[in-house]
Design an enzyme around this catalytic site. Structure first.
Site, short mmCIF file in Angstrom:
data_model
loop_
_atom_site.label_atom_id
_atom_site.label_comp_id
_atom_site.label_asym_id
_atom_site.label_seq_id
_atom_site.Cartn_x
_atom_site.Cartn_y
_atom_site.Cartn_z
N ASP A 30 11.65 43.95 -15.53
CA ASP A 30 10.43 43.30 -15.97
C ASP A 30 10.72 41.83 -16.27
O ASP A 30 11.86 41.45 -16.49
CB ASP A 30 9.89 43.97 -17.24
CG ASP A 30 9.48 45.42 -16.99
OD1 ASP A 30 9.04 45.71 -15.85
OD2 ASP A 30 9.58 46.23 -17.92
N TYR A 89 21.60 50.75 -19.87
CA TYR A 89 20.73 49.82 -20.57
C TYR A 89 21.35 49.44 -21.90
O TYR A 89 21.94 50.27 -22.58
CB TYR A 89 19.35 50.44 -20.80
CG TYR A 89 18.65 50.76 -19.49
CD1 TYR A 89 17.87 49.81 -18.86
CD2 TYR A 89 18.83 52.00 -18.88
CE1 TYR A 89 17.26 50.09 -17.65
CE2 TYR A 89 18.21 52.29 -17.67
CZ TYR A 89 17.43 51.34 -17.07
OH TYR A 89 16.83 51.60 -15.87
#
Length: 142
Positions: A30, A89
């Protein structure tokens, strides 16, 4: 309408190969999210000596904050998106009243006291393999 890593890479490939190519990444991020160790591929006709393609990409990527660490010839059936086997992540929180300087845009600043034990206990539920299908776009083909 914003600049993208994919667009910058495609422009760099065209600059050194003279070819319009599509760069395929193993995943997308994103806006404002930073990827480290992202894998991508593109199909080019020109052959380069080891390291030369990587170095050429990096030269044409400046001044973008993008760096190609390696560029290798892969089998014809390699597809970055489907050949990726893992993703990791990292979410960072800094617990300080002071404003951020070097980490601005990369760390979530929380100025109030945090309950680290409660956070650790809650984070244990995130470990392991999970199905994130419901978080994907309806057009996602992954």
């Amino acid at each position: 309408n914003a600049p993208t890593v994919q667009g910058a890479l495609e422009t760099a490939v065209k600059a050194i190969c003279g070819e319009d190519v599509r760069v395929h990444g193993a995943g997308r991020t994103d806006a404002g999210v930073h990827a480290r160790g992202q894998v991508a591929h593109c199909d080019i006709a020109k052959h380069f000596p080891p390291g030369r393609f990587r170095d050429g990409l990096n030269a044409h990527l400046r001044p973008n904050p993008i760096g190609v660490l390696a560029a290798d010839i892969v089998p014809d059936d390699f597809e970055a998106r489907f050949s990726a086997t893992k993703r990791h992540y990292l979410y960072r929180i800094t617990n300080t009243r002071a404003n951020l300087a070097l980490d601005i845009g990369r760390v979530w600043r929380v100025p109030r006291a945090l309950d680290a034990d409660a956070m650790h206990k809650a984070a244990q539920r995130l470990l392991g393999k999970h199905d994130f299908t419901t978080f994907r776009d309806t057009e996602c083909q992954a």
